[in-house]
Design a protein around this motif. Structure first.
Motif, short mmCIF file in Angstrom:
data_model
loop_
_atom_site.label_atom_id
_atom_site.label_comp_id
_atom_site.label_asym_id
_atom_site.label_seq_id
_atom_site.Cartn_x
_atom_site.Cartn_y
_atom_site.Cartn_z
N ASN A 240 51.03 53.88 48.58
CA ASN A 240 50.63 54.30 47.23
C ASN A 240 50.55 55.81 47.19
O ASN A 240 49.96 56.43 48.07
CB ASN A 240 49.24 53.73 46.90
CG ASN A 240 49.25 52.21 46.90
OD1 ASN A 240 49.91 51.59 46.08
ND2 ASN A 240 48.53 51.62 47.86
N ALA A 297 46.23 43.17 38.48
CA ALA A 297 47.28 42.81 37.53
C ALA A 297 48.08 41.62 38.02
O ALA A 297 48.49 40.77 37.23
CB ALA A 297 48.20 44.01 37.30
N HIS A 309 48.56 43.64 43.25
CA HIS A 309 48.95 44.79 42.43
C HIS A 309 47.81 45.08 41.46
O HIS A 309 47.37 44.20 40.75
CB HIS A 309 50.22 44.48 41.62
CG HIS A 309 51.40 44.18 42.49
ND1 HIS A 309 52.47 45.03 42.59
CD2 HIS A 309 51.68 43.13 43.32
CE1 HIS A 309 53.37 44.52 43.43
NE2 HIS A 309 52.91 43.37 43.88
N CYS A 310 47.36 46.34 41.45
CA CYS A 310 46.24 46.69 40.58
C CYS A 310 46.61 47.88 39.72
O CYS A 310 47.53 48.64 40.02
CB CYS A 310 45.00 47.06 41.38
SG CYS A 310 44.55 45.87 42.63
N ARG A 311 45.84 48.04 38.65
CA ARG A 311 46.01 49.19 37.77
C ARG A 311 44.70 49.97 37.83
O ARG A 311 43.62 49.42 37.66
CB ARG A 311 46.26 48.68 36.36
CG ARG A 311 46.45 49.74 35.34
CD ARG A 311 47.21 49.16 34.16
NE ARG A 311 48.62 49.14 34.48
CZ ARG A 311 49.49 50.05 34.01
NH1 ARG A 311 49.08 51.01 33.20
NH2 ARG A 311 50.75 49.99 34.34
N ASP A 317 46.40 55.60 34.47
CA ASP A 317 47.55 54.72 34.31
C ASP A 317 48.40 54.56 35.56
O ASP A 317 49.59 54.32 35.49
CB ASP A 317 48.46 55.26 33.19
CG ASP A 317 48.36 54.32 31.99
OD1 ASP A 317 47.50 53.41 32.03
OD2 ASP A 317 49.12 54.50 31.04
N GLU A 318 47.79 54.72 36.74
CA GLU A 318 48.58 54.59 37.96
C GLU A 318 48.41 53.19 38.53
O GLU A 318 47.36 52.57 38.39
CB GLU A 318 48.13 55.63 38.99
CG GLU A 318 48.57 57.03 38.62
CD GLU A 318 47.98 58.06 39.54
OE1 GLU A 318 48.76 58.82 40.13
OE2 GLU A 318 46.75 58.11 39.69
N ASN A 319 49.47 52.73 39.19
CA ASN A 319 49.39 51.44 39.86
C ASN A 319 49.05 51.66 41.32
O ASN A 319 49.37 52.67 41.91
CB ASN A 319 50.72 50.72 39.77
CG ASN A 319 51.01 50.28 38.34
OD1 ASN A 319 50.10 49.91 37.60
ND2 ASN A 319 52.26 50.38 37.95
N ILE A 321 48.78 49.33 45.05
CA ILE A 321 49.06 48.05 45.69
C ILE A 321 48.20 47.94 46.94
O ILE A 321 48.11 48.90 47.71
CB ILE A 321 50.56 47.95 46.06
CG1 ILE A 321 51.42 47.94 44.79
CG2 ILE A 321 50.84 46.71 46.89
CD1 ILE A 321 52.90 48.04 45.05
#
Ligand code: ATP
Ligand code: MG
Lengths: 364, 297
Positions: A240, A297, A309-311, A317-319, A321
């Motif tokens: 990430n 998410a 997977h997360c927000r 607004d970044e993802n 993992i």
């Protein structure tokens, strides 16, 4: 047995330069892997070493001898192609014997060497067959056998396993590694598969658009990636990469989470890298933990572990993992707190995308 | 269990497919079977030149043919002519195709350049060569005579043969070239690269890799060229030498025409046609037999 050395090697096709000055020394007996995304110039570099492409500028030497102007046959190397390039009109035996025959090796000698290689590779019963009557894995072995019998100074491989199914690929990977351990010749191996790169390479050269991003052992590449590109390319799921802004001796990221740093940072913006396996849903024992809040998410159970997977919360607004144990209770759309230790993160310059070394950070 | 795939199209009306092939069948009937049957019929009759009376003579026309020294001479001429033409056109076109394959980048220009002669009709090719080599006015003939070579193919049978062979081969080179080039392009580059690394130089690579892989193409072209040399070179010979001098270029196909329409020996001419038909049939069978097994390697 030979050292292969590239000095400022460049390659242009017409006006387009596709390899921009590669310097690399492959010591005798090393297993070096060239890895990078499609079109980055891996095959071109390998083919220049083999003599199948001319070198636009720079020097390539094999065993201390400059080979720029040498024909492929005079370089004493062997190459295994992705499509195997077996001669369709020759039997397995003839395929393996071809290189020896055109070099005028004695018939009895050819016979011994081919049979020996056939036994090593488990091809004994197929020697009379034509390539079209073989399975993909058997063809692959014949291609290897053809290289093997010549006992060249170096072996070059261009994605030799990519046409095999996953199971066979894993098996052949192990065999290749054993082969190298036994032969101890110099191996140069091209792949776009980072698992192959990590498992096979004694050293790995990561390429991007004809530039060398990093050369190092698998451990160095994995634990000290030299750039965000290497960090993202090696490891699955990818590392990430989060944006952070420098504010005095603090670094802010993911909304309001923060780090304290000691040392000088080059700019006001940094990238913070953290591998999915270094993120967890709870603190385990004592340690210098950072924490961020995120909304789950998507959950991908892989059996051995689960990829979540997360927000990130906080408007960035970044993802992100994370990889967790399959027993971990987590549901989609829940909000979770993600923890990671400060000493597992990587800092990169946001402008150059290069790694920042020598800066201590701790949770703050 | 594997599901067999049926690629056939099924028509609801069972007469429709026959309707589709009917025009083709009519053409074949009118322009092939009818004349062929006429030829077979005539070959067993003796007919007077005016077609007023005819007499059934069994196989007399054939026995006469195979004992006729002119016919046997014509067989020899045909063999020499065909072998020379085929050898010349195949080797030159293979050479050109190998060059073209090497300079693939410039190949587009080169390809059209070589296909040119194929667009020229055979009689035209004959006339073209006639213009160039005519002893009394041809440009090349003039130059040859100037260079001290006594060029007159109307009198010198060797020169006459040379001329028709070169003209016939020239006409066929473009066709052969295309097939050879396609065959060469179908050989994966990696095979040749692998052979180069294995230690083979260009000549060895050609001999051990390219030529064997090209053999289906070569065989196909061989059959096509035999048919060409035997049957399709009529126009060239008709325009250039008329079979002369003294029968030196009187090939079988030209002799059929000459005996039938000039000599008005219809029965003998028909018998010759029947012999030629049998040769074509055998060649075609040979080719089909081979194509069935052509995925040799
Ligand atoms: N003969 C050629 N002419 C022009 N450009 C070429 C030629 N061969 C390769 N290239 C270009 O050089 C670049 C590098 O190609 P190369 O084949 O080395 O990539 P690669 O890293 O091996 O990719 P892949 O993983 O897809 O095999 C590509 O951008 C490609 O388009
Ligand atoms: Mg490649």
């Amino acid at each position: 047995m030979a050292e292969i050395k590239l000095e400022e090697v460049r390659k242009s096709y017409g006006p387009a330069e596709v390899v921009h000055g590669v310097d690399l020394t492959i010591p005798d007996g090393e297993f070096l892997v060239l890895v990078g995304p499609s079109g980055c110039g891996k095959s071109t570099i390998l083919r220049m070493i083999a003599g199948l492409e001319t070198v636009t500028s720079g020097r390539i030497s094999i065993d201390r001898r400059i080979v720029n102007r040498l024909e492929p046959k005079d370089r004493d190397i062997a190459m295994v192609f992705q499509n195997y390039a077996l001669y369709p009109h020759m039997s397995v035996y003839q395929n393996m014997a071809y290189g020896l025959k055109v070099r005028g090796v004695h018939k009895a000698d050819i016979h011994n060497r081919v049979n020996e290689a056939a036994v090593t590779l488990g091809l004994g019963e197929y020697l009379d067959r034509k390539p079209r009557a073989l399975s993909g894995g058997q063809r692959q072995r014949v291609a290897m056998g053809r290289a093997l019998v010549r006992n060249p100074k170096a072996f070059l491989f261009d994605e030799p396993l990519s046409n095999l199914d996953a199971k066979l690929r894993n098996q052949m990977r192990v065999e290749l590694k054993q082969l190298h351990a036994r032969l101890k010749n110099t191996f140069v191996y091209v792949t776009h598969d980072q698992v192959e790169a990590m498992t096979l390479g004694q050293r790995i050269m990561v390429l991007r658009d004809g530039n060398v991003e990093q050369v190092g052992t698998p451990d160095e590449i994995y634990n000290q990636p030299a750039s965000t590109f290497v960090a993202g390319f090696i490891g699955a799921p990818s590392m990430n990469i989060l944006s952070g802004s420098v504010d005095g001796d603090a670094i802010r990221f993911a909304g309001k989470a923060g780090l304290v740093h000691a040392g000088s940072l080059p700019g006001r913006e940094v990238k913070i890298g953290v591998r999915p396996e270094h993120l967890c849903l709870r603190k385990e024992g004592e340690g210098d933990y950072c924490q961020v809040r995120a909304k789950v998410a998507l959950i991908e159970p892989l059996g051995g572990d689960t990829v979540v997977h997360c927000r990130l919360n906080g408007g960035s607004d970044e993802n992100i993992i994370i990889r967790v144990h399959p027993d971990e209770k987590v549901g989609e759309n829940e909000t979770a707190i993600l923890y990671f230790k400060a000493d597992t993160l990587h800092l990169f310059d946001a402008e150059t995308q290069r790694r920042i070394n020598g800066v201590q950070v701790c949770a703050g | 269990m594997a599901v067999m795939q049926d690629k056939r199209v099924h028509f609801r009306n069972k007469w429709l497919p026959y309707l589709f092939i009917a025009p083709q069948m009519v053409v074949i009937l009118v322009f092939f079977f009818w004349p062929a049957s006429q030829a077979i019929k005539q070959s067993v009759y003796l007919e007077d030149p005016f077609g007023l009376s005819s007499q059934f003579v069994w196989l007399d026309n054939f026995t006469a043919l195979f004992t006729d020294p002119h016919y046997l001479e014509s067989v020899k001429v045909t063999l020499v002519f065909s072998l020379a033409t085929i050898g010349l056109s195949l080797s030159v076109s293979l050479l050109l195709a190998v060059f073209a394959d090497q300079v693939i980048k410039g190949a587009n220009f080169y390809k059209t350049f070589i296909i040119w002669p194929y667009a020229v009709a055979p009689p035209l090719a004959g006339v073209l060569w006639l213009f160039l080599f005519h002893p009394a006015g041809g440009v090349v003939a003039y130059l040859l005579n100037h260079a001290g070579i006594d060029w007159d193919y109307f009198a010198n049978s060797g020169q006459a043969m040379l001329l028709v062979v070169v003209a016939a081969a020239w006409k066929q080179i473009s066709y052969n070239f295309l097939f050879f080039l396609a065959g060469l392009q179908a050989i994966p580059t990696s095979l040749l690269e692998s052979a180069a690394i294995d230690g083979a130089g260009p000549v060895t690579r050609f001999r051990t890799i390219i030529f064997p892989l090209l053999s289906p193409t070569t065989f196909f072209l061989l059959v096509v060229n035999v048919i060409y040399a035997f049957f399709e070179t009529f126009g060239i010979i008709h325009a250039a030498t008329q079979g002369g001098p003294g029968g030196a270029t009187n090939t079988l196909i030209f002799k059929v025409f000459n005996d039938g329409f000039i000599g008005l020996d219809l029965g003998g001419s028909a018998a010759q046609s029947v012999v030629l038909m049998i040769i074509v049939m055998m060649l075609t069978i040979l080719q089909f037999k081979f194509i069935e097994r052509r995925v040799q390697y």
